[in-house]
Design a protein around this motif. Sequence first.
Motif, PDB file in Angstrom:
ATOM      1  N   LEU A 143      43.233 127.561  54.354  1.00  0.00           N
ATOM      2  CA  LEU A 143      43.444 128.275  53.094  1.00  0.00           C
ATOM      3  C   LEU A 143      43.972 127.314  52.025  1.00  0.00           C
ATOM      4  O   LEU A 143      43.511 127.335  50.881  1.00  0.00           O
ATOM      5  N   TYR A 148      37.750 128.468  52.579  1.00  0.00           N
ATOM      6  CA  TYR A 148      38.087 129.873  52.725  1.00  0.00           C
ATOM      7  C   TYR A 148      37.365 130.564  53.882  1.00  0.00           C
ATOM      8  O   TYR A 148      37.920 131.472  54.508  1.00  0.00           O
ATOM      9  N   ALA A 176      41.918 134.614  50.723  1.00  0.00           N
ATOM     10  CA  ALA A 176      40.650 133.902  50.915  1.00  0.00           C
ATOM     11  C   ALA A 176      39.489 134.707  50.342  1.00  0.00           C
ATOM     12  O   ALA A 176      38.593 134.152  49.678  1.00  0.00           O
TER      13      ALA A 176
END
Length: 254
Positions: A143, A148, A176
């Motif tokens: 992250l 993501y 995300a």
Amino acid sequence: MATYKKRGHKPKTKAEKVEAIEENSTTAEVFNTLDEGASKAEDWAVKNQNTIFIVVGLAAAIVLGYLGYNKFIAEPKAEEAMNEMYTAQKYFEDAVNGTEKDSLYTLALNGGEGKYGMLDIVNEYGSTPAGNLANYYAGMAYLNLKDYQNAVKHLSDFSTDDAVLGPVAKGGIGDAFVQLNQPEDALEYYEKAIAASTNDYTTPMYLFKAANLALELGNSDKALQYFKRIKEEFSGSTEAANIDVFIGRAEAKN
């Protein structure tokens, strides 16, 4: 109507004699039936004793095998995994608290100094508590590295009942999804983070994120509900500092 008969009572009339014979006959039949049932059970047990011994033996072996696996395999492996994870965990903590974050998060993921990274722990010790926790660290590292898709993958593989880590993992998936331009999915995970635990740290944080995202998605009623909850339940939180402004925005869109 049934009558009580004294013990040793001898039948006198013909009807009493017939009744006595019938009673004795019925009793004999009952005992014969019981004897036959017992004999059949004994015969079955004798004929199938090998099968019985095998079943009992298998049950005992399963129990002993489970206990032995935990004692001699699972527990040592879990301890080994925690020891292996120490260096990767240190890289992660240094990344959170220091500079050169990207390189440190990368080391946390892939390892360094000849030591395992979080991805190695997941692959080698995935069934252990350390392997589970490594998914959390890997997801949060990804992250922060702006990867993501992998953040979602590893955080989704992490499971816990912890009052803080649980919501943070769900909220991380929400973060995300925001970056992946999937706001509906993001809102879903912020709401999961809110539901996972109620505490003064994570709850107002994800209420605030969920409220703002709901406002962007045109759901002002939900946004207003979340903003008001921050004001009413978490008035001492950072998110509550200017909460009346956000309440006003949500009310204006109603």
